[in-house]
Design a protein around this motif. Structure first.
Motif, PDB file in Angstrom:
ATOM      1  N   LEU A  98       0.813  -1.214   0.000  1.00  0.00           N
ATOM      2  CA  LEU A  98       0.000   0.000   0.000  1.00  0.00           C
ATOM      3  C   LEU A  98       0.850   1.268   0.000  1.00  0.00           C
ATOM      4  O   LEU A  98       0.435   2.298  -0.533  1.00  0.00           O
ATOM      5  N   GLY A  99       2.033   1.201   0.589  1.00  0.00           N
ATOM      6  CA  GLY A  99       2.906   2.373   0.593  1.00  0.00           C
ATOM      7  C   GLY A  99       3.286   2.783  -0.814  1.00  0.00           C
ATOM      8  O   GLY A  99       3.246   3.965  -1.173  1.00  0.00           O
ATOM      9  N   SER A 100       3.637   1.794  -1.637  1.00  0.00           N
ATOM     10  CA  SER A 100       3.992   2.072  -3.029  1.00  0.00           C
ATOM     11  C   SER A 100       2.792   2.612  -3.798  1.00  0.00           C
ATOM     12  O   SER A 100       2.912   3.568  -4.576  1.00  0.00           O
ATOM     13  N   ILE A 101       1.624   2.007  -3.583  1.00  0.00           N
ATOM     14  CA  ILE A 101       0.420   2.476  -4.268  1.00  0.00           C
ATOM     15  C   ILE A 101       0.111   3.919  -3.871  1.00  0.00           C
ATOM     16  O   ILE A 101      -0.224   4.754  -4.720  1.00  0.00           O
ATOM     17  N   HIS A 102       0.245   4.217  -2.582  1.00  0.00           N
ATOM     18  CA  HIS A 102      -0.046   5.573  -2.099  1.00  0.00           C
ATOM     19  C   HIS A 102       0.875   6.602  -2.750  1.00  0.00           C
ATOM     20  O   HIS A 102       0.420   7.672  -3.186  1.00  0.00           O
ATOM     21  N   ARG A 103       2.168   6.292  -2.838  1.00  0.00           N
ATOM     22  CA  ARG A 103       3.111   7.238  -3.441  1.00  0.00           C
ATOM     23  C   ARG A 103       2.810   7.449  -4.922  1.00  0.00           C
ATOM     24  O   ARG A 103       2.839   8.578  -5.423  1.00  0.00           O
ATOM     25  N   ARG A 104       2.524   6.350  -5.618  1.00  0.00           N
ATOM     26  CA  ARG A 104       2.228   6.473  -7.049  1.00  0.00           C
ATOM     27  C   ARG A 104       0.939   7.246  -7.283  1.00  0.00           C
ATOM     28  O   ARG A 104       0.883   8.130  -8.142  1.00  0.00           O
ATOM     29  N   ARG A 105      -0.095   6.908  -6.509  1.00  0.00           N
ATOM     30  CA  ARG A 105      -1.387   7.590  -6.688  1.00  0.00           C
ATOM     31  C   ARG A 105      -1.270   9.082  -6.385  1.00  0.00           C
ATOM     32  O   ARG A 105      -1.850   9.921  -7.095  1.00  0.00           O
ATOM     33  N   TRP A 170      -6.553   4.750 -12.686  1.00  0.00           N
ATOM     34  CA  TRP A 170      -5.284   5.122 -12.053  1.00  0.00           C
ATOM     35  C   TRP A 170      -4.214   4.067 -12.316  1.00  0.00           C
ATOM     36  O   TRP A 170      -3.047   4.402 -12.541  1.00  0.00           O
ATOM     37  N   ARG A 171      -4.600   2.813 -12.306  1.00  0.00           N
ATOM     38  CA  ARG A 171      -3.628   1.763 -12.629  1.00  0.00           C
ATOM     39  C   ARG A 171      -3.198   1.865 -14.085  1.00  0.00           C
ATOM     40  O   ARG A 171      -2.024   1.651 -14.410  1.00  0.00           O
TER      41      ARG A 171
END
Length: 219
Positions: A98-105, A170-171
């Protein structure tokens, strides 16, 4: 869903589970067909245990998917904590991706127009960036870029329809930057025009900025 209904569904699942349980044999206190009844009950227990494991695994997968989707849609770890009743640290430990997803989003959300602009320039000048060797591969990446741009234009329009996967756009945008634009940059030849050179330089900057902003040590 009420607990009673959930129990009924689990019971139906357990009935479909095929198990083999060794009959422990007769007992001195057996009355009538009690041995057969006991063996059947032990089989149901084994089926229930197998079903419990399957249901727990399916529920965990659903929870993980829902948490990732929520973050793709802009939820923070604090938002997840409010729903789960657990700390943000617990969420990070349970769902480390989730950390990676949060940064990318977060980065994507602030650069939708920039991405579309530079990706559009790349697509426009693809012919002038195609290498002599590996031209077919490069032009295939350019085709995927144009298709991705078309999808993003539709998905981020104000009147975009709500589909079955609310976080897909978003993906897709993430893949446009991290996969498609990156591959075009890596396989491009020498720019044939100044405009093509500007497009390649700008796209390289976008991907570099993406990498800088989304690496783990940047939080």
């Amino acid at each position: 869903m009420a607990a009673q209904e959930a129990a009924r569904l689990v019971e139906q699942l357990a009935a479909d589970v095929v198990v083999e349980v060794r009959d422990p044999g007769p007992k001195g206190s057996d009355v009538g067909d009690e041995q057969q009844r006991r063996a059947a009950s032990l089989a149901r227990l084994q089926a229930a245990l197998a079903t419990e494991e399957l249901v727990a695994e399916a529920a965990a997968q659903q929870t993980e998917s829902a948490s990732a989707e929520s973050v793709w849609l802009g939820a923070s770890l604090a938002d997840l904590s409010a729903v789960t009743g657990r700390t943000r640290q617990a969420a990070r430990k349970r769902w480390p991706e989730l950390g990676s997803i949060h940064r990318r989003r977060k980065w994507l959300g602030n650069h939708v127009e920039d991405i579309a602009h530079m990706a559009g320039l790349l697509a426009t000048h693809a012919e002038d960036l195609a290498p002599d060797w590996g031209r077919g591969e490069f032009m295939n990446h350019a085709r995927l870029l144009r298709e991705g741009l078309d999808r993003c234009a539709e998905d981020f329009a104000e009147d975009a329809p709500v589909g079955g996967d609310p976080a897909r756009r978003w993906r897709d945008l993430d893949a446009l930057v991290d996969t498609t634009m990156r591959r075009i940059i890596e396989t491009a030849g020498e720019p044939a025009t100044p405009e093509a050179g500007f497009a390649l330089h700008g796209a390289t900057g976008v991907v570099g900025y993406y990498d800088h902003a989304t690496t783990a040590d940047r939080g």
